[in-house]
Structure formats: structure tokens, C-alpha cells
Scaffold this motif. Structure first.
Motif, PDB file in Angstrom:
ATOM      1  N   ARG A 102      20.220   6.560 -18.918  1.00  0.00           N
ATOM      2  CA  ARG A 102      20.558   5.714 -20.075  1.00  0.00           C
ATOM      3  C   ARG A 102      20.760   6.572 -21.311  1.00  0.00           C
ATOM      4  O   ARG A 102      21.706   6.344 -22.090  1.00  0.00           O
ATOM      5  N   ASP A 103      19.906   7.564 -21.488  1.00  0.00           N
ATOM      6  CA  ASP A 103      20.015   8.472 -22.630  1.00  0.00           C
ATOM      7  C   ASP A 103      21.324   9.262 -22.589  1.00  0.00           C
ATOM      8  O   ASP A 103      21.866   9.622 -23.641  1.00  0.00           O
ATOM      9  N   GLN A 104      21.833   9.530 -21.390  1.00  0.00           N
ATOM     10  CA  GLN A 104      23.092  10.264 -21.230  1.00  0.00           C
ATOM     11  C   GLN A 104      24.319   9.363 -21.356  1.00  0.00           C
ATOM     12  O   GLN A 104      25.450   9.839 -21.245  1.00  0.00           O
ATOM     13  N   GLY A 105      24.096   8.062 -21.574  1.00  0.00           N
ATOM     14  CA  GLY A 105      25.210   7.159 -21.822  1.00  0.00           C
ATOM     15  C   GLY A 105      25.662   6.332 -20.636  1.00  0.00           C
ATOM     16  O   GLY A 105      26.648   5.592 -20.740  1.00  0.00           O
ATOM     17  N   TYR A 106      24.958   6.407 -19.515  1.00  0.00           N
ATOM     18  CA  TYR A 106      25.339   5.596 -18.353  1.00  0.00           C
ATOM     19  C   TYR A 106      24.909   4.145 -18.582  1.00  0.00           C
ATOM     20  O   TYR A 106      23.791   3.885 -19.039  1.00  0.00           O
ATOM     21  N   THR A 107      25.796   3.226 -18.241  1.00  0.00           N
ATOM     22  CA  THR A 107      25.583   1.823 -18.613  1.00  0.00           C
ATOM     23  C   THR A 107      25.431   0.880 -17.422  1.00  0.00           C
ATOM     24  O   THR A 107      24.942  -0.238 -17.585  1.00  0.00           O
ATOM     25  N   ASN A 108      25.853   1.321 -16.236  1.00  0.00           N
ATOM     26  CA  ASN A 108      25.832   0.440 -15.061  1.00  0.00           C
ATOM     27  C   ASN A 108      24.714   0.895 -14.126  1.00  0.00           C
ATOM     28  O   ASN A 108      24.959   1.439 -13.046  1.00  0.00           O
ATOM     29  N   LEU A 109      23.483   0.658 -14.559  1.00  0.00           N
ATOM     30  CA  LEU A 109      22.319   1.181 -13.860  1.00  0.00           C
ATOM     31  C   LEU A 109      21.562   0.074 -13.123  1.00  0.00           C
ATOM     32  O   LEU A 109      21.455  -1.057 -13.614  1.00  0.00           O
ATOM     33  N   HIS A 110      21.009   0.441 -11.973  1.00  0.00           N
ATOM     34  CA  HIS A 110      20.219  -0.469 -11.163  1.00  0.00           C
ATOM     35  C   HIS A 110      19.054   0.326 -10.580  1.00  0.00           C
ATOM     36  O   HIS A 110      19.166   1.536 -10.357  1.00  0.00           O
ATOM     37  N   GLY A 111      17.943  -0.348 -10.323  1.00  0.00           N
ATOM     38  CA  GLY A 111      16.817   0.372  -9.760  1.00  0.00           C
ATOM     39  C   GLY A 111      15.727  -0.554  -9.278  1.00  0.00           C
ATOM     40  O   GLY A 111      15.624  -1.703  -9.713  1.00  0.00           O
ATOM     41  N   PHE A 112      14.914  -0.019  -8.368  1.00  0.00           N
ATOM     42  CA  PHE A 112      13.749  -0.781  -7.909  1.00  0.00           C
ATOM     43  C   PHE A 112      12.666   0.175  -7.430  1.00  0.00           C
ATOM     44  O   PHE A 112      12.915   1.340  -7.133  1.00  0.00           O
ATOM     45  N   ASP A 113      11.454  -0.357  -7.372  1.00  0.00           N
ATOM     46  CA  ASP A 113      10.308   0.406  -6.900  1.00  0.00           C
ATOM     47  C   ASP A 113       9.344  -0.548  -6.204  1.00  0.00           C
ATOM     48  O   ASP A 113       9.302  -1.745  -6.528  1.00  0.00           O
ATOM     49  N   LEU A 114       8.569  -0.028  -5.267  1.00  0.00           N
ATOM     50  CA  LEU A 114       7.630  -0.859  -4.526  1.00  0.00           C
ATOM     51  C   LEU A 114       6.378  -1.195  -5.330  1.00  0.00           C
ATOM     52  O   LEU A 114       5.759  -2.239  -5.121  1.00  0.00           O
ATOM     53  N   SER A 115       6.022  -0.337  -6.281  1.00  0.00           N
ATOM     54  CA  SER A 115       4.780  -0.514  -7.027  1.00  0.00           C
ATOM     55  C   SER A 115       4.959  -1.467  -8.209  1.00  0.00           C
ATOM     56  O   SER A 115       5.773  -1.210  -9.105  1.00  0.00           O
ATOM     57  N   PRO A 116       4.210  -2.556  -8.266  1.00  0.00           N
ATOM     58  CA  PRO A 116       4.314  -3.465  -9.412  1.00  0.00           C
ATOM     59  C   PRO A 116       3.925  -2.786 -10.722  1.00  0.00           C
ATOM     60  O   PRO A 116       4.480  -3.111 -11.775  1.00  0.00           O
ATOM     61  N   GLU A 117       2.988  -1.862 -10.665  1.00  0.00           N
ATOM     62  CA  GLU A 117       2.599  -1.151 -11.881  1.00  0.00           C
ATOM     63  C   GLU A 117       3.748  -0.287 -12.392  1.00  0.00           C
ATOM     64  O   GLU A 117       4.021  -0.249 -13.598  1.00  0.00           O
ATOM     65  N   ASN A 118       4.452   0.391 -11.491  1.00  0.00           N
ATOM     66  CA  ASN A 118       5.599   1.198 -11.900  1.00  0.00           C
ATOM     67  C   ASN A 118       6.695   0.328 -12.513  1.00  0.00           C
ATOM     68  O   ASN A 118       7.321   0.702 -13.516  1.00  0.00           O
ATOM     69  N   VAL A 119       6.943  -0.821 -11.904  1.00  0.00           N
ATOM     70  CA  VAL A 119       7.965  -1.727 -12.438  1.00  0.00           C
ATOM     71  C   VAL A 119       7.602  -2.166 -13.852  1.00  0.00           C
ATOM     72  O   VAL A 119       8.460  -2.222 -14.746  1.00  0.00           O
ATOM     73  N   ALA A 120       6.329  -2.445 -14.089  1.00  0.00           N
ATOM     74  CA  ALA A 120       5.887  -2.849 -15.421  1.00  0.00           C
ATOM     75  C   ALA A 120       6.112  -1.741 -16.443  1.00  0.00           C
ATOM     76  O   ALA A 120       6.507  -2.001 -17.592  1.00  0.00           O
ATOM     77  N   ILE A 121       5.890  -0.497 -16.046  1.00  0.00           N
ATOM     78  CA  ILE A 121       6.132   0.632 -16.953  1.00  0.00           C
ATOM     79  C   ILE A 121       7.620   0.749 -17.258  1.00  0.00           C
ATOM     80  O   ILE A 121       8.023   0.991 -18.400  1.00  0.00           O
ATOM     81  N   CYS A 122       8.462   0.558 -16.236  1.00  0.00           N
ATOM     82  CA  CYS A 122       9.912   0.563 -16.458  1.00  0.00           C
ATOM     83  C   CYS A 122      10.307  -0.488 -17.488  1.00  0.00           C
ATOM     84  O   CYS A 122      11.121  -0.227 -18.390  1.00  0.00           O
ATOM     85  N   HIS A 123       9.736  -1.669 -17.388  1.00  0.00           N
ATOM     86  CA  HIS A 123      10.059  -2.738 -18.329  1.00  0.00           C
ATOM     87  C   HIS A 123       9.615  -2.370 -19.744  1.00  0.00           C
ATOM     88  O   HIS A 123      10.305  -2.696 -20.727  1.00  0.00           O
ATOM     89  N   ARG A 124       8.487  -1.676 -19.864  1.00  0.00           N
ATOM     90  CA  ARG A 124       8.030  -1.213 -21.184  1.00  0.00           C
ATOM     91  C   ARG A 124       9.008  -0.211 -21.782  1.00  0.00           C
ATOM     92  O   ARG A 124       9.126  -0.097 -23.008  1.00  0.00           O
ATOM     93  N   LEU A 125       9.726   0.506 -20.921  1.00  0.00           N
ATOM     94  CA  LEU A 125      10.745   1.453 -21.385  1.00  0.00           C
ATOM     95  C   LEU A 125      12.057   0.761 -21.745  1.00  0.00           C
ATOM     96  O   LEU A 125      13.012   1.417 -22.155  1.00  0.00           O
ATOM     97  N   GLY A 126      12.106  -0.549 -21.558  1.00  0.00           N
ATOM     98  CA  GLY A 126      13.335  -1.290 -21.826  1.00  0.00           C
ATOM     99  C   GLY A 126      14.254  -1.365 -20.633  1.00  0.00           C
ATOM    100  O   GLY A 126      15.376  -1.869 -20.747  1.00  0.00           O
TER     101      GLY A 126
END
Length: 241
Positions: free
Chosen positions: A67-91
Motif C-alpha cells: 500500500r505504501d508503494q502505491g498498489y491499490t488492488n490488494l487482497h489478503g487473509f490469515d488464519l489467526s483472528p488476532e493477526n486479522v485484527a492487527i491488520c484492521h488496526r493498520l487500516g
């Protein structure tokens, strides 16, 4: 009711239990982003609109970098609910909780230009790894490619990193990694494997020089099949024609 396995217990609070720093911290962010640029910079797509999937995205470091490099069409997932929550905190609110072994069911685009699987394959059961990579191949657009990072069992540091994480299931070297990708359907000529040099400081560069020398010394006794890559991780790019 089935008792959760050791790995399931770990993934529930993966970041807490493994005590991993995250890019929520500005100092960590600066170091990690610089390392990503060194290891992955030449393999990033030129088109900032490229459709990119990060499988097992962890706490979102790579997605935040992209995202910082300007990519706009990003998708992602992780098995850990805690990791997903941290991702959401990052926007990174698009990140979902999902199992990599069910990639064919992931509710995203049918095909991607780039699929990242950084520090993921070693967490999968070995008997399921080929099918997972086959699903990766099926989700790549023609001409698209996957980028994989995994511990290097051909490194003098390999055993340490194979067992560094409680959820690691198996390890690969540069030969067996290529074999696995070919079993999954990738062609030999479409697979590139290189060292994952990621130092960002002067002491780090000195350690890399030392590792090169140590690797050569340790494997002097080996024949022509000796491993060529000394880094603790392998970087792999495999393309779909």
C-alpha cells in the motif's frame, strides 16, 4: 467437543504467543519496509493496479508495504483472528480470516497477477502442500506469478529456523522446493529460486559476508549437489505461462 490442537491454540493468539513486533511501531515499520524493498523490490509488478493476493498475510506487514508503494488492488487473509485484527488496526480492513488450504473457496477475484505466500508453506502439512500450490497456480492469471519465502534447509542456519516456530510442519531446500512446485504443476523453466538477502544496516551486511564464507567452508566436504544458497530463507518466484 474436539479439543483444539497445539497449532490451533497457537494461531488463536499467534502474535501474542510468538511475541512478534508489528509495523504498528514506526521503528519496526521503517526496518521491515526497507528489508522488503531489498528482497522483493525487483519482483514487484510495474503496474500499481495489479491484482495482488497475500496468503497468510500475518500482521499485515507486506500488505502495508505494498500500500505504501502505491498498489491499490490488494487482497489478503490469515488464519489467526488476532493477526486479522492487527491488520484492521493498520487500516487493511479488507483482510479476512481464512484457511490457506481452502484457497479455491476464497471469496475474492478468480485470478490474480501476483500471489504472495511469505513464510507460509512451512506451516502446512507436507501432504497438503502440493495441492495448495496447485490451487495457487489455478488462481494466477496467465503470465502471473507467485512469490514464496520459506526457511532454507540448505543453510547452516536451516535447522534453527525450521524449529523456530512451533507451527512449522516441514522444511525445504532449493532442490526439494523446485520439486514441490513441479509436483504442483509449475514448469521447471518457470521457477526461479534465489537467496533472501535482507540486511539493512552495516552490521547486517557484515553478517551476510560472514554467512557466505561460513556456508562455503561447511559445504566443502559435499559433492556437486551441495546447496548454493546460504541465506536462512529461500525466495522463489514461479510463473504461470
Amino acid at each position: 467437543m474436539t479439543e483444539p490442537t497445539t497449532t490451533q491454540r497457537l494461531f488463536e493468539r499467534y502474535n501474542t504467543l510468538t511475541r512478534r513486533p508489528t509495523v504498528l511501531d514506526p521503528r519496526t515499520r521503517a526496518v521491515v519496509f526497507k528489508a522488503f524493498w531489498r528482497t522483493l523490490g525487483s519482483w514487484l509488478p510495474a503496474d500499481r493496479r495489479a491484482c495482488i493476493l497475500d496468503i497468510g498475510c500475518g500482521e499485515g506487514a507486506l500488505l502495508a508495504f505494498l500500500r505504501d508503494q502505491g498498489y491499490t488492488n490488494l487482497h489478503g487473509f490469515d488464519l489467526s483472528p488476532e493477526n486479522v485484527a492487527i491488520c484492521h488496526r493498520l487500516g487493511l480492513t479488507f483482510v479476512q480470516q481464512f484457511d490457506a488450504l481452502r484457497l479455491s473457496e476464497f471469496p475474492g477475484p478468480d485470478h490474480y497477477d501476483v500471489i504472495f505466500a511469505i513464510d507460509l508453506v512451512e506451516h502446512l502439512p507436507k501432504q497438503a502442500a502440493a495441492r495448495f500450490l496447485e490451487q495457487v497456480w489455478e488462481h494466477l492469471a496467465p503470465g502471473g506469478y507467485t512469490v514464496i519465502q520459506t526457511p532454507n534447509m540448505g543453510s547452516v542456519l536451516g535447522v534453527y529456523h525450521r524449529y523456530y516456530d512451533l507451527s512449522h510442519e516441514f522444511g525445504l531446500n532449493e532442490k526439494s522446493a523446485r520439486d514441490l512446485l513441479m509436483v504442483a504443476g509449475f514448469r521447471n523453466e518457470d521457477i526461479e529460486i534465489r537467496p533472501a538477502w535482507n540486511a539493512t544496516t552495516l552490521p547486517g551486511y557484515f553478517r551476510e559476508v560472514y554467512l557466505r564464507l561460513l556456508h562455503r567452508l561447511v559445504f566443502l566436504a559435499e559433492d556437486a549437489s551441495r546447496p548454493r544458497i546460504p541465506t536462512k530463507n529461500l525466495l522463489i518466484r514461479a510463473r504461470r505461462p
